[in-house]
Each structure stands twice: as C-alpha cells, then as structure tokens.
Design a protein around this motif. Structure first.
Motif, mmCIF file in Angstrom:
data_model
loop_
_atom_site.group_PDB
_atom_site.id
_atom_site.type_symbol
_atom_site.label_atom_id
_atom_site.label_comp_id
_atom_site.label_asym_id
_atom_site.label_seq_id
_atom_site.Cartn_x
_atom_site.Cartn_y
_atom_site.Cartn_z
ATOM 1 N N PHE A 117 0.839 -1.204 0.000
ATOM 2 C CA PHE A 117 0.000 0.000 0.000
ATOM 3 C C PHE A 117 0.875 1.255 0.000
ATOM 4 C CE2 PHE A 117 -2.497 3.128 2.576
ATOM 5 C CZ PHE A 117 -3.539 3.328 1.681
ATOM 6 N N THR A 118 2.021 1.179 0.671
ATOM 7 C CA THR A 118 2.903 2.349 0.735
ATOM 8 C C THR A 118 4.053 2.280 -0.277
ATOM 9 O OG1 THR A 118 3.988 1.231 2.581
ATOM 10 C CG2 THR A 118 2.448 2.996 3.141
ATOM 11 N N ASP A 119 4.059 1.248 -1.100
ATOM 12 C CA ASP A 119 5.112 1.102 -2.109
ATOM 13 C C ASP A 119 4.556 1.582 -3.457
ATOM 14 O OD1 ASP A 119 6.968 0.324 -3.961
ATOM 15 O OD2 ASP A 119 7.257 -1.692 -3.146
ATOM 16 N N ARG A 122 4.488 -0.428 -6.796
ATOM 17 C CA ARG A 122 3.797 -1.710 -6.942
ATOM 18 C C ARG A 122 2.292 -1.507 -7.054
ATOM 19 N NH1 ARG A 122 6.955 -5.977 -5.401
ATOM 20 N NH2 ARG A 122 5.433 -7.107 -6.666
ATOM 21 N N PRO A 123 1.596 -2.427 -7.772
ATOM 22 C CA PRO A 123 0.144 -2.293 -7.867
ATOM 23 C C PRO A 123 -0.534 -2.514 -6.519
ATOM 24 C CG PRO A 123 0.877 -4.354 -8.896
ATOM 25 C CD PRO A 123 2.110 -3.604 -8.498
ATOM 26 N N CYS A 124 -1.599 -1.792 -6.299
ATOM 27 C CA CYS A 124 -2.365 -1.946 -5.056
ATOM 28 C C CYS A 124 -3.769 -1.392 -5.284
ATOM 29 C CB CYS A 124 -1.681 -1.207 -3.908
ATOM 30 S SG CYS A 124 -2.705 -1.134 -2.432
ATOM 31 N N ASN A 125 -4.749 -2.271 -5.231
ATOM 32 C CA ASN A 125 -6.131 -1.839 -5.470
ATOM 33 C C ASN A 125 -6.656 -0.891 -4.405
ATOM 34 O OD1 ASN A 125 -6.655 -3.196 -7.898
ATOM 35 N ND2 ASN A 125 -7.003 -5.133 -6.808
ATOM 36 N N PRO A 129 -7.407 1.961 -7.249
ATOM 37 C CA PRO A 129 -8.375 0.931 -7.643
ATOM 38 C C PRO A 129 -8.175 0.499 -9.099
ATOM 39 C CG PRO A 129 -9.454 2.649 -6.389
ATOM 40 C CD PRO A 129 -8.047 3.115 -6.622
ATOM 41 N N GLY A 130 -8.191 -0.827 -9.309
ATOM 42 C CA GLY A 130 -8.037 -1.372 -10.656
ATOM 43 C C GLY A 130 -6.606 -1.690 -11.030
ATOM 44 N N SER A 131 -5.635 -1.322 -10.163
ATOM 45 C CA SER A 131 -4.227 -1.539 -10.536
ATOM 46 C C SER A 131 -3.758 -2.965 -10.256
ATOM 47 C CB SER A 131 -3.326 -0.530 -9.813
ATOM 48 O OG SER A 131 -3.399 -0.692 -8.418
ATOM 49 N N GLY A 132 -4.498 -3.696 -9.426
ATOM 50 C CA GLY A 132 -4.095 -5.064 -9.086
ATOM 51 C C GLY A 132 -3.661 -5.157 -7.633
ATOM 52 N N CYS A 133 -3.231 -6.354 -7.242
ATOM 53 C CA CYS A 133 -2.823 -6.592 -5.853
ATOM 54 C C CYS A 133 -1.461 -7.272 -5.851
ATOM 55 C CB CYS A 133 -3.864 -7.470 -5.149
ATOM 56 S SG CYS A 133 -3.311 -8.023 -3.526
ATOM 57 N N ARG A 151 -9.157 -9.263 -5.108
ATOM 58 C CA ARG A 151 -8.985 -7.801 -5.214
ATOM 59 C C ARG A 151 -8.052 -7.265 -4.133
ATOM 60 N NH1 ARG A 151 -15.200 -6.409 -5.258
ATOM 61 N NH2 ARG A 151 -15.025 -8.206 -3.900
ATOM 62 N N CYS A 152 -8.115 -7.869 -2.935
ATOM 63 C CA CYS A 152 -7.278 -7.391 -1.827
ATOM 64 C C CYS A 152 -7.225 -8.477 -0.759
ATOM 65 C CB CYS A 152 -7.870 -6.104 -1.240
ATOM 66 S SG CYS A 152 -6.930 -5.454 0.171
ATOM 67 N N VAL A 153 -6.032 -8.760 -0.258
ATOM 68 C CA VAL A 153 -5.885 -9.797 0.768
ATOM 69 C C VAL A 153 -5.344 -9.200 2.073
ATOM 70 C CG1 VAL A 153 -5.688 -11.730 -0.830
ATOM 71 C CG2 VAL A 153 -3.623 -10.472 -0.205
ATOM 72 N N ALA A 154 -5.481 -7.874 2.207
ATOM 73 C CA ALA A 154 -4.988 -7.223 3.427
ATOM 74 C C ALA A 154 -5.925 -7.514 4.596
ATOM 75 C CB ALA A 154 -4.891 -5.715 3.209
ATOM 76 N N VAL A 155 -5.385 -7.356 5.808
ATOM 77 C CA VAL A 155 -6.213 -7.529 7.009
ATOM 78 C C VAL A 155 -6.531 -6.164 7.604
ATOM 79 C CG1 VAL A 155 -5.278 -9.807 7.535
ATOM 80 C CG2 VAL A 155 -4.174 -7.779 8.518
#
Ligand SMILES: Cc1cc2nc3c(=O)[nH]c(=O)nc-3n(C[C@H](O)[C@H](O)[C@H](O)COP(=O)(O)OP(=O)(O)OC[C@H]3O[C@@H](n4cnc5c(N)ncnc54)[C@H](O)[C@@H]3O)c2cc1C
Ligand code: SF4
Length: 292
Positions: A117-119, A122-125, A129-133, A151-155
């Motif tokens: 998310f802070t990189d 790198r892609p991060c939805n 949004p829409g960029s990938g995970c 879409r997202c596997v974050a906790v």
C-alpha cells in the motif's frame, strides 16, 4: 509532501461543512502524506472538537467520544473494569507515544499496514483501484486467511476494532459516507478477554457468559486474519447452550478455521489462531466463573 490547506474545526457543523480530510492525532494520515501515498488538498483537524471523554450510560454501558486518545481509553478505570478486552487491545497495539496522540476515530479509520500500500512502485487496489494486488503473489505472511478475494488480501489493521466487535458497539457518525465518527457506544457486557500473538498480528477477543457450566452467551472476534474483524459465528453457534469445556473450545476453533484459505506465506496463521481461540476461551471461562 504536496501543499495542502490546514483548517482547525471549531465545531462539529463546521467540520462537516469543511470539504476535506479529517485529521485526528495524525499518527497514520500524516505518515502516509509524507510518503506520498495520501495527498489531500485540505486537512480538517477534528482533534480539538468537544468529542473527547468517557461517560456512563444509565444501563451500565459507556459512551467513548471519538477524539478521546487511545491512552486515555486504555487507562480509564471503567473501561478496564467493564471492558478489559478493549483496554488490552489498545495496549497490544501502537507504542505509548503513538497511543498518547492517536484518537478513537482515527484508530477505527486507519489505513492498512500492507507493505505494498505504501510502495508506490507496486500495484495496489486499495491505493489505486483497478491496478491489481501485489500481495496476492508477493510477500503475504501478514495477510488474510479468511474471507478474502483476489482484489485485496490485506487484514484490518485495528486491534481496537477487534475488541469492539465482541461488544456489539454502535459507532455514531455524522455526514458522509464515510462521515465523521463522533462516538462509540458500548452496551453492558459479560467478562471479556483479548490476546494478540507477537507474530503476524493475529488476535482474538471474546466475551463469555456461563451459568452452571453451560454457555449462555458467547461472542468471538478474530483480528489479523481478514479484511474486517472476523466474527467467529461458526464457533459461537457450536458453543452456545453447550458445556464450557476444553474439548468444546477446541471443536469451536476447528469449526471456524475449516473455512481458512491461507496464502503462500501465511499457513502458520491457521494453527496460531486455533491456539489463541482455545486460550482466550479458557481464560474467559475462568473469568466467567470468578464473576461475583
Ligand atoms: C509504529 C506504529 C505502530 C502501530 N501499531 C499498531 C497496532 O499494532 N495496532 C493498531 O491497531 N494500530 C497500530 N498503529 C496505528 C495507530 O493505532 C493509528 O496510527 C492511530 O490509531 C490512528 O489514529 P489518529 O487519531 O492518529 O488518526 P489519523 O492519522 O489522524 O487519521 C487516520 C484516518 O482516520 C480518519 N479520521 C480521523 N479521525 C476521524 C474521525 N473522528 N472520524 C472519521 N474519520 C477520522 C482520517 O481522515 C484518516 O483517514 C500503529 C501506528 C504506528 C505509527
Ligand atoms: S493486499 Fe490490498 S493493500 Fe495490499 S497490495 Fe493487495 S490490494 Fe493493496
């Protein structure tokens, strides 16, 4: 950091009328702004609004104002006596100097701690949004094992939210969505227990009411395993109206974790969560027995 306007809201209506991003203690948002992950045009400082403090409700519950700091909540005698899982969850989270500034509203709305998310490379939805995970095929040791999709596997990052979810709280907010959180209201609750593992941010909160060895009420929430605090309803259903025994606690943990889908790096979380559920239920049963 991009230039932005700073407004200190003098009242709740003023905050709601200011078109900007709410700022609590700033411990999360300012960090993300410095890294270029967030770039709001206007910050609306809500930390001085008259929303701070903890008061009792006539039925034996509590209302905690949204700008109350995490340290004040964790140290409050009524919170510690009536909702020990909440005090524990806060103390198991951010370090002391952060807790002194962080607010209840900001804690509940804090952003994911997923490294991607802070990189910005790198892609991060969640960020775009829409960029990938990037995490789904990348380093995902700290990510979800329950209820995720591609879409997202974050906790969910908030420990406080895990404890609050076993108390069936009402989060009061105005305006929005997402709106300004003004307070969290906790109804009266049975004894509660919270534990967090050092590894992977996995945590478990539970309330348990036991009469004559039989479970009358049980609520269990898991942290660090899903996109939201995960209410363990399969475990709760198995335990309700049955004996409060160690083999039932183990069966309840098994029932909940049957749905687990670990990612490449986080299969360890399944066993860790099972162990924590059993430990927390055992401790909660002791607390229920010791209750006057
Ligand atoms: C080193 C470190 C370790 C940490 N470890 C943990 C941990 O283990 N567990 C854990 O739970 N947390 C952890 N945290 C996160 C910490 O708890 C949060 O940074 C903090 O709770 C955010 O509160 P804040 O008031 O500073 O929010 P801010 O940074 O001010 O805001 C965060 C978000 O909330 C929004 N917001 C703020 N107030 C309101 C409101 N009243 N209504 C609506 N939206 C609002 C903001 O717009 C922003 O989106 C850690 C933080 C740090 C820096
Ligand atoms: S898990 Fe969520 S926050 Fe992390 S990279 Fe994937 S989309 Fe972004």
């Amino acid at each position: 950091m991009k230039e932005f306007e700073y407004v200190r809201a003098g009242s709740v209506p003023e905050a709601l009328a200011s078109d900007g991003r709410f700022l609590g203690g700033g411990t999360n948002l300012v960090h993300l702004m410095r890294r270029g992950v967030e770039a709001p045009d206007r910050l609306v400082d809500v930390s001085r609004l008259p929303l701070s403090g903890i008061r009792e409700t006539p039925d034996g519950g509590l209302v905690i104002g949204a700008t109350t700091t995490n340290s004040v909540v964790a140290a409050d005698p009524l919170v510690r006596r009536r909702y020990p899982a909440l005090a524990r969850a806060i103390l198991a989270g951010a370090p002391g100097p952060i807790r002194d500034r962080a607010t209840v509203g900001g804690n509940l709305r804090q952003s994911t701690r997923c490294e991607y998310f802070t990189d910005l490379a790198r892609p991060c939805n969640q960020r775009l949004p829409g960029s990938g995970c990037a995490a789904i095929g990348g380093r995902n040791r700290n990510h979800a094992i329950l209820g995720w999709d591609e879409r997202c596997v974050a906790v969910d990052p908030s420990d406080m939210a895990v404890a609050l979810s076993v108390f069936d709280v009402t989060v009061h907010s105005l305006g929005g969505p997402p709106g300004l959180i003004t307070a969290v209201e906790l109804p009266p609750a049975p004894p509660s227990v919270f534990r967090k593992a050092r590894d992977g941010g996995v945590s478990v909160a539970a309330v348990l009411e036991v009469t004559a060895g039989i479970v009358r009420d049980v609520r269990i929430a898991l942290g660090g395993v899903a996109a939201r605090p995960w209410r363990a309803s399969a475990a709760e259903n198995l335990l309700r109206h049955g004996p409060a025994t160690a083999d039932r606690f183990r069966a309840a943990a098994d029932a909940e974790l049957a749905a687990a889908r670990p990612l490449r790096d986080n299969a360890y979380k399944v066993e860790l969560t099972r162990h924590l559920i059993e430990g927390v239920l055992t401790r909660a049963a002791e607390a229920a027995r010791a209750r006057p």
